[in-house]
Motif scaffolding. Structure first.
Motif, PDB file in Angstrom:
ATOM      1  N   MET A  16       0.851  -1.190   0.000  1.00 50.05           N
ATOM      2  CA  MET A  16       0.000   0.000   0.000  1.00 50.05           C
ATOM      3  C   MET A  16       0.891   1.246   0.000  1.00 50.05           C
ATOM      4  SD  MET A  16      -3.276   0.849   0.045  1.00 50.05           S
ATOM      5  CE  MET A  16      -4.104  -0.590   0.738  1.00 50.05           C
ATOM      6  N   GLN A  17       0.707   2.135  -0.965  1.00 53.44           N
ATOM      7  CA  GLN A  17       1.512   3.347  -1.064  1.00 53.44           C
ATOM      8  C   GLN A  17       0.811   4.509  -0.382  1.00 53.44           C
ATOM      9  OE1 GLN A  17       1.937   3.523  -5.382  1.00 53.44           O
ATOM     10  NE2 GLN A  17       4.035   2.861  -5.207  1.00 53.44           N
ATOM     11  N   ASP A  18       1.613   5.452   0.124  1.00 55.13           N
ATOM     12  CA  ASP A  18       1.018   6.615   0.766  1.00 55.13           C
ATOM     13  C   ASP A  18       0.402   7.538  -0.280  1.00 55.13           C
ATOM     14  OD1 ASP A  18       2.974   8.812  -0.016  1.00 55.13           O
ATOM     15  OD2 ASP A  18       4.338   7.396   0.953  1.00 55.13           O
ATOM     16  N   VAL A  19      -0.409   8.494   0.197  1.00 53.37           N
ATOM     17  CA  VAL A  19      -1.197   9.345  -0.699  1.00 53.37           C
ATOM     18  C   VAL A  19      -0.327  10.217  -1.592  1.00 53.37           C
ATOM     19  CG1 VAL A  19      -1.464  11.209   0.988  1.00 53.37           C
ATOM     20  CG2 VAL A  19      -3.205  10.884  -0.784  1.00 53.37           C
ATOM     21  N   TRP A  20       0.848  10.643  -1.101  1.00 55.97           N
ATOM     22  CA  TRP A  20       1.714  11.518  -1.892  1.00 55.97           C
ATOM     23  C   TRP A  20       2.361  10.739  -3.040  1.00 55.97           C
ATOM     24  CZ3 TRP A  20       1.781  11.132   3.466  1.00 55.97           C
ATOM     25  CH2 TRP A  20       1.146  12.185   4.135  1.00 55.97           C
ATOM     26  N   THR A  21       2.752   9.502  -2.766  1.00 49.55           N
ATOM     27  CA  THR A  21       3.318   8.657  -3.814  1.00 49.55           C
ATOM     28  C   THR A  21       2.259   8.324  -4.867  1.00 49.55           C
ATOM     29  OG1 THR A  21       4.894   7.702  -2.254  1.00 49.55           O
ATOM     30  CG2 THR A  21       4.508   6.485  -4.291  1.00 49.55           C
ATOM     31  N   VAL A  22       1.057   8.015  -4.420  1.00 51.82           N
ATOM     32  CA  VAL A  22      -0.024   7.702  -5.355  1.00 51.82           C
ATOM     33  C   VAL A  22      -0.354   8.914  -6.224  1.00 51.82           C
ATOM     34  CG1 VAL A  22      -2.449   7.041  -5.582  1.00 51.82           C
ATOM     35  CG2 VAL A  22      -0.996   5.906  -3.885  1.00 51.82           C
ATOM     36  N   ALA A  23      -0.394  10.102  -5.607  1.00 53.72           N
ATOM     37  CA  ALA A  23      -0.706  11.324  -6.364  1.00 53.72           C
ATOM     38  C   ALA A  23       0.282  11.529  -7.498  1.00 53.72           C
ATOM     39  CB  ALA A  23      -0.712  12.533  -5.435  1.00 53.72           C
ATOM     40  N   GLN A  24       1.540  11.209  -7.262  1.00 50.53           N
ATOM     41  CA  GLN A  24       2.560  11.347  -8.300  1.00 50.53           C
ATOM     42  C   GLN A  24       2.497  10.206  -9.312  1.00 50.53           C
ATOM     43  OE1 GLN A  24       6.437  12.092  -6.341  1.00 50.53           O
ATOM     44  NE2 GLN A  24       5.240  12.851  -4.622  1.00 50.53           N
ATOM     45  N   ALA A  80     -12.834   4.073   3.273  1.00 52.65           N
ATOM     46  CA  ALA A  80     -12.858   2.740   2.668  1.00 52.65           C
ATOM     47  C   ALA A  80     -11.465   2.330   2.181  1.00 52.65           C
ATOM     48  CB  ALA A  80     -13.868   2.712   1.526  1.00 52.65           C
ATOM     49  N   GLU A  81     -11.395   1.170   1.578  1.00 54.47           N
ATOM     50  CA  GLU A  81     -10.135   0.639   1.046  1.00 54.47           C
ATOM     51  C   GLU A  81      -9.629   1.496  -0.113  1.00 54.47           C
ATOM     52  OE1 GLU A  81      -8.196  -1.739   1.971  1.00 54.47           O
ATOM     53  OE2 GLU A  81      -9.379  -2.889   3.412  1.00 54.47           O
ATOM     54  N   GLY A  82      -8.327   1.433  -0.341  1.00 54.39           N
ATOM     55  CA  GLY A  82      -7.730   2.122  -1.472  1.00 54.39           C
ATOM     56  C   GLY A  82      -8.371   1.688  -2.784  1.00 54.39           C
ATOM     57  N   GLY A  83      -8.558   2.659  -3.684  1.00 59.24           N
ATOM     58  CA  GLY A  83      -9.215   2.386  -4.958  1.00 59.24           C
ATOM     59  C   GLY A  83     -10.673   2.810  -4.965  1.00 59.24           C
ATOM     60  N   THR A  84     -11.197   3.147  -3.784  1.00 61.56           N
ATOM     61  CA  THR A  84     -12.580   3.623  -3.704  1.00 61.56           C
ATOM     62  C   THR A  84     -12.680   5.039  -4.270  1.00 61.56           C
ATOM     63  OG1 THR A  84     -13.018   2.264  -1.750  1.00 61.56           O
ATOM     64  CG2 THR A  84     -14.486   4.141  -2.129  1.00 61.56           C
ATOM     65  N   LEU A  85     -13.750   5.327  -4.979  1.00 65.16           N
ATOM     66  CA  LEU A  85     -13.974   6.664  -5.506  1.00 65.16           C
ATOM     67  C   LEU A  85     -14.652   7.528  -4.445  1.00 65.16           C
ATOM     68  CD1 LEU A  85     -15.378   5.785  -9.041  1.00 65.16           C
ATOM     69  CD2 LEU A  85     -13.018   6.343  -8.433  1.00 65.16           C
ATOM     70  N   TYR A  86     -14.194   8.756  -4.335  1.00 64.31           N
ATOM     71  CA  TYR A  86     -14.857   9.750  -3.500  1.00 64.31           C
ATOM     72  C   TYR A  86     -15.238  10.904  -4.420  1.00 64.31           C
ATOM     73  CZ  TYR A  86     -15.419  13.555  -0.100  1.00 64.31           C
ATOM     74  OH  TYR A  86     -15.899  14.627   0.625  1.00 64.31           O
ATOM     75  N   VAL A  87     -16.531  11.060  -4.669  1.00 60.03           N
ATOM     76  CA  VAL A  87     -17.025  12.103  -5.559  1.00 60.03           C
ATOM     77  C   VAL A  87     -17.909  13.036  -4.734  1.00 60.03           C
ATOM     78  CG1 VAL A  87     -18.244  12.637  -7.708  1.00 60.03           C
ATOM     79  CG2 VAL A  87     -17.053  10.437  -7.461  1.00 60.03           C
ATOM     80  N   HIS A 118     -20.143  21.620  -9.264  1.00 59.92           N
ATOM     81  CA  HIS A 118     -19.186  20.761  -9.960  1.00 59.92           C
ATOM     82  C   HIS A 118     -18.909  19.488  -9.172  1.00 59.92           C
ATOM     83  CE1 HIS A 118     -18.489  24.308 -12.381  1.00 59.92           C
ATOM     84  NE2 HIS A 118     -18.110  24.981 -11.306  1.00 59.92           N
ATOM     85  N   ASN A 119     -18.961  18.351  -9.852  1.00 56.99           N
ATOM     86  CA  ASN A 119     -18.540  17.101  -9.238  1.00 56.99           C
ATOM     87  C   ASN A 119     -17.018  17.012  -9.259  1.00 56.99           C
ATOM     88  OD1 ASN A 119     -21.222  16.534  -8.969  1.00 56.99           O
ATOM     89  ND2 ASN A 119     -21.295  14.973 -10.565  1.00 56.99           N
ATOM     90  N   MET A 120     -16.450  16.532  -8.171  1.00 59.00           N
ATOM     91  CA  MET A 120     -14.995  16.437  -8.034  1.00 59.00           C
ATOM     92  C   MET A 120     -14.620  14.980  -7.819  1.00 59.00           C
ATOM     93  SD  MET A 120     -14.448  19.795  -8.035  1.00 59.00           S
ATOM     94  CE  MET A 120     -13.191  20.615  -7.056  1.00 59.00           C
ATOM     95  N   LEU A 121     -13.739  14.472  -8.658  1.00 59.81           N
ATOM     96  CA  LEU A 121     -13.351  13.063  -8.627  1.00 59.81           C
ATOM     97  C   LEU A 121     -12.078  12.862  -7.804  1.00 59.81           C
ATOM     98  CD1 LEU A 121     -13.613  10.116  -9.642  1.00 59.81           C
ATOM     99  CD2 LEU A 121     -12.258  10.825 -11.642  1.00 59.81           C
ATOM    100  N   ASN A 122     -12.167  12.013  -6.795  1.00 59.21           N
ATOM    101  CA  ASN A 122     -11.029  11.651  -5.955  1.00 59.21           C
ATOM    102  C   ASN A 122     -10.883  10.138  -5.915  1.00 59.21           C
ATOM    103  OD1 ASN A 122     -10.464  14.339  -4.042  1.00 59.21           O
ATOM    104  ND2 ASN A 122     -12.588  14.149  -4.701  1.00 59.21           N
ATOM    105  N   ILE A 123      -9.668   9.674  -5.719  1.00 59.20           N
ATOM    106  CA  ILE A 123      -9.405   8.254  -5.536  1.00 59.20           C
ATOM    107  C   ILE A 123      -8.802   8.065  -4.154  1.00 59.20           C
ATOM    108  CG2 ILE A 123      -8.176   6.226  -6.363  1.00 59.20           C
ATOM    109  CD1 ILE A 123      -8.175   7.477  -9.143  1.00 59.20           C
ATOM    110  N   VAL A 124      -9.466   7.277  -3.317  1.00 60.47           N
ATOM    111  CA  VAL A 124      -9.005   6.994  -1.961  1.00 60.47           C
ATOM    112  C   VAL A 124      -7.783   6.090  -2.034  1.00 60.47           C
ATOM    113  CG1 VAL A 124      -9.668   5.887   0.217  1.00 60.47           C
ATOM    114  CG2 VAL A 124     -11.329   7.280  -1.036  1.00 60.47           C
ATOM    115  N   THR A 125      -6.809   6.333  -1.159  1.00 63.07           N
ATOM    116  CA  THR A 125      -5.571   5.552  -1.210  1.00 63.07           C
ATOM    117  C   THR A 125      -5.486   4.479  -0.136  1.00 63.07           C
ATOM    118  OG1 THR A 125      -4.404   7.207   0.117  1.00 63.07           O
ATOM    119  CG2 THR A 125      -4.304   7.440  -2.280  1.00 63.07           C
TER     120      THR A 125
END
Length: 202
Positions: free
Chosen positions: A1-9, A59-66, A73-80
């Motif tokens: 499991m990677q941290d949020v900063w690594t995933v963002a990059q 939730a688990e990493g890979g979950t969408l947070y909209v 405006h809808n904003m798309l996020n990916i949970v890590t």
């Protein structure tokens, strides 16, 4: 499991594909922002705040947070993840790859350089609905990511946009973008650049 900063990059350069009843559209992700969970005042789950809206962040990493911003405006996020650690990556911008006519129609014929730049514009162009919040992007036939081998040669980073309310946390350089693409937000204050192979966390 990677941290949020690594995933963002690591999401930079990946292809995001969305299938809707009216067609298929895809972008190459060019800009992201990291939100660091309960200790990040810019994060919706700061302090462990848990509501019906923010529940997908836990939730688990890979979950969408909209979520809807300013009621418009809808904003798309990916949970890590992992589950219980509400960190997420906001997808801020992308380079249109295919489905351009469809995206132009959804965006009322916005010019190409603005078509999918900005998280609200991106979600509108790709037709991301609020109802997808809480679903996983993993093994999902409607929205998925894939790696076509593209690797950004240079990543830039700077402060996040629109989080002035977060006090000192507003100054973290947790916004990342591909340095040599025009498909990014125009605000680039406090910019740093680094080789992708170095991908450092805070």
């Amino acid at each position: 499991m990677q941290d949020v900063w690594t995933v963002a990059q690591s999401l930079l350069g990946k292809v995001l594909v969305v299938l809707s009843p009216d067609g298929e559209a895809a972008v190459r992700i060019t800009e992201t922002e990291a939100y660091g969970g309960i200790s990040d005042k810019a994060c919706h789950a700061y302090g462990g705040r848990r509501t019906k809206r923010t529940e997908p962040m836990f939730a688990e990493g890979g979950t969408l947070y909209v979520y809807k911003c300013y009621g418009l405006h809808n904003m798309l996020n990916i949970v890590t993840g992992p589950a219980g650690d509400p960190c997420a990556v906001l997808i801020r911008a992308g380079e249109p790859l295919w489905g351009l006519d469809l995206m132009r129609k959804r965006r009322k014929h916005a010019p190409l350089h603005r078509l999918t730049v900005g998280p609200g514009a991106l979600s509108a162009a790709l037709n991301i609905p609020l109802e997808w919040s809480g679903r996983s992007i993993l093994n999902n036939p409607q929205i998925f990511l894939y790696d076509d081998g593209y690797v950004p040669s240079l990543i830039a980073q700077g402060t996040r946009i629109g989080v002035e309310y977060a006090g000192e946390d507003a100054y973290h350089p947790w916004r990342y973008w591909i340095a040599d693409t025009p498909f990014v937000s125009h605000i680039r204050k406090k910019v740093y650049t680094f080789d992708k192979s170095l991908c450092q966390t805070p």
